[in-house]
Design a protein around this motif. Structure first.
Motif, PDB file in Angstrom:
ATOM      1  N   ASP A  90       0.804  -1.216   0.000  1.00  0.00           N
ATOM      2  CA  ASP A  90       0.000   0.000   0.000  1.00  0.00           C
ATOM      3  C   ASP A  90       0.839   1.268   0.000  1.00  0.00           C
ATOM      4  N   THR A  91       0.202   2.341  -0.479  1.00  0.00           N
ATOM      5  CA  THR A  91       0.822   3.668  -0.467  1.00  0.00           C
ATOM      6  C   THR A  91      -0.101   4.631   0.287  1.00  0.00           C
ATOM      7  N   VAL A  92       0.433   5.803   0.592  1.00  0.00           N
ATOM      8  CA  VAL A  92      -0.391   6.822   1.266  1.00  0.00           C
ATOM      9  C   VAL A  92      -1.182   7.653   0.245  1.00  0.00           C
ATOM     10  N   PHE A  93      -0.991   7.373  -1.055  1.00  0.00           N
ATOM     11  CA  PHE A  93      -1.577   8.250  -2.079  1.00  0.00           C
ATOM     12  C   PHE A  93      -2.985   7.802  -2.468  1.00  0.00           C
ATOM     13  N   PRO A  94      -3.933   8.754  -2.496  1.00  0.00           N
ATOM     14  CA  PRO A  94      -5.310   8.387  -2.818  1.00  0.00           C
ATOM     15  C   PRO A  94      -5.477   7.984  -4.288  1.00  0.00           C
ATOM     16  N   ALA A  95      -6.575   7.275  -4.550  1.00  0.00           N
ATOM     17  CA  ALA A  95      -6.895   6.891  -5.933  1.00  0.00           C
ATOM     18  C   ALA A  95      -6.913   8.151  -6.795  1.00  0.00           C
ATOM     19  N   GLY A  96      -6.414   8.037  -8.017  1.00  0.00           N
ATOM     20  CA  GLY A  96      -6.423   9.178  -8.927  1.00  0.00           C
ATOM     21  C   GLY A  96      -5.118   9.953  -8.935  1.00  0.00           C
ATOM     22  N   THR A  97      -4.220   9.665  -7.977  1.00  0.00           N
ATOM     23  CA  THR A  97      -2.907  10.333  -7.963  1.00  0.00           C
ATOM     24  C   THR A  97      -2.124   9.920  -9.216  1.00  0.00           C
ATOM     25  N   GLU A  98      -1.478  10.881  -9.861  1.00  0.00           N
ATOM     26  CA  GLU A  98      -0.656  10.583 -11.053  1.00  0.00           C
ATOM     27  C   GLU A  98       0.579   9.794 -10.614  1.00  0.00           C
ATOM     28  N   LEU A  99       0.728   8.573 -11.155  1.00  0.00           N
ATOM     29  CA  LEU A  99       1.810   7.693 -10.697  1.00  0.00           C
ATOM     30  C   LEU A  99       2.873   7.442 -11.766  1.00  0.00           C
ATOM     31  N   LYS A 100       2.708   8.063 -12.923  1.00  0.00           N
ATOM     32  CA  LYS A 100       3.661   7.853 -14.024  1.00  0.00           C
ATOM     33  C   LYS A 100       5.079   8.197 -13.554  1.00  0.00           C
ATOM     34  N   VAL A 101       5.987   7.258 -13.757  1.00  0.00           N
ATOM     35  CA  VAL A 101       7.359   7.476 -13.298  1.00  0.00           C
ATOM     36  C   VAL A 101       8.098   8.382 -14.276  1.00  0.00           C
TER      37      VAL A 101
END
Ligand SMILES: [Zn+2]
Length: 401
Positions: A90-101
């Motif tokens: 798990d991460t602390v980031f909510p759904a919809g956060t831009e995760l593109k590296v």
């Protein structure tokens, strides 16, 4: 227990150690792929499914438990004893956060790239290295990608793992983040509490004098922040979130406060939690006493526990710490003992040997949108983790050929 020097004399262990250097590009690519799959707290299933495939491809017998943890089993010669290697999904980031590296020279940036993209891919890399080198452990090794490590997950994944395997569980090694400069052997105890004060609520003008939950919460808060805490054992509190009211011209019907308390001492936690309850009770009492019109209703209050992370410490003479220290020596690393709040809290609080370590390379900006990771030094971190793991699991030495 086998020392890393003697471990590394073993041909298969050497092959596993060599696997990392040969597969650094693959490791990096898969870390990027996993990081780009969203895994907000309580919504880890999609990333879990991807890790499940990777662990299965590493030759493990894999299943998902009721909590949502993915567990890959490598059966040892002695299946009555189990070692868990874990990394949280798990991460602390909510759904919809831009995760593109984003790539900038050697640096990769994305939320969760290091915490816990580094730990997760290390979990998979160790499983593959052990599999491809055909290492047979003495104790059964469980490679676990677990849920609910962050925040209000309250370590639920690790709680489930320890609950299930406790009778056979001999050690837990947690891979979290990248730093190899420390080893967490001490579990920081913490509690998260929520105080709620409610009343009838009304109009700011016509009901003036009615007891006001926000007033009461402010009175309670002022009392609580004046509570003395010791420097040793280090003890902290934080009023982190405050909510209440519906409009500026309404007497609110509810006010809420979230408080995080932490201490090196369980006794201090108990004392601080009691202090919070006393302060809320007193704040409500003060507000009721100063209310101009008590006939307009009274206030109710409650303090609820949102989460609790128990404390504990790895004994200085534990075999797990000795294995980590020998692994450090072998790879030429130095690490200092740290106290922190991690998945290792759960086993440590139950008297089971556990540590939390980083999986190599450099990272920063954890829990922020600017989080980054640089893989230089990853190989050393992976070797250190592998030698620690095999140091506590032991290996079955093949008959000389
Ligand atoms: Zn983490």
């Amino acid at each position: 227990m086998s020392s890393p020097a003697s471990l590394a004399d073993n041909e298969q262990v050497r092959a596993a150690l060599d696997w990392f250097a040969k597969n650094l590009a693959w490791t990096k690519d898969e870390q990027v792929r996993l990081t780009e799959i969203p895994a907000p707290l309580f919504q880890e299933a999609q990333r879990a499914a991807a890790v499940k495939l990777l662990l299965a491809a590493a030759g493990l017998k894999v299943h998902t438990d009721e909590a949502g943890n993915v567990i890959g089993e490598l059966r040892g010669a002695n299946d009555k004893e189990v070692v868990i290697l874990s990394a949280h999904l798990d991460t602390v980031f909510p759904a919809g956060t831009e995760l593109k590296v984003r790539h900038d020279a050697a640096r990769m940036s994305a939320p969760g790239i290091s915490d816990n993209g580094t730990g997760l891919i290390a979990l998979v890399a160790l499983a593959r290295a052990v599999h491809e080198a055909r290492i047979k452990p003495q104790r059964t090794i469980l490679f676990a990608a677990d849920v609910g490590e962050e925040g209000e997950g309250n370590l639920r994944g690790m709680r489930a793992l320890v609950e299930t395997y406790k009778p056979r569980l001999r050690a837990v090694i947690v891979l979290d983040g990248s730093s190899t400069e420390h080893v967490t052997t001490k579990a920081l105890a913490s509690r998260r509490l929520e105080a709620t004060i409610t009343g009838p609520g009304g109009h700011s003008w016509s009901d003036f004098g009615m007891p006001n939950p926000i007033n009461a919460l402010v009175r309670s808060s002022v009392r609580f922040i004046n509570t003395k805490v010791p420097a040793t054992p280090r003890t902290t509190f934080n009023l982190g979130q405050i909510e209440g009211g519906t409009s500026v011209n309404s007497i609110p019907f509810e006010a809420q406060l979230k408080v995080d308390i932490r201490s090196e001492s369980e006794d201090e936690l108990v004392r601080l939690e009691a202090a919070l309850r006393e302060c809320v009770a007193a704040g409500v009492r003060d507000e009721m006493e100063s209310a101009r019109d008590r006939s307009k209703g009274k206030l109710e209050w409650k303090v609820e526990l949102l989460g609790s992370r128990p404390g504990g410490e790895l004994p200085a003479d534990s075999g797990l710490l000795a294995a980590l220290r020998s692994a450090d020596d072998y790879v030429g690393n130095q690490s200092r003992i740290e106290r922190s709040s991690t998945d290792a809290n759960i086993p440590l609080s139950q008297g089971i040997d556990a540590i939390s370590i980083g999986a190599g390379g450099n990272g920063g900006g954890a829990h922020s949108l600017q989080e980054w990771y640089e893989p230089a030094g990853r190989e050393m971190g992976l070797k250190r983790a592998l030698l620690t793991l095999l140091g506590v699991s032991g290996i079955v030495q093949e008959k000389s050929r």
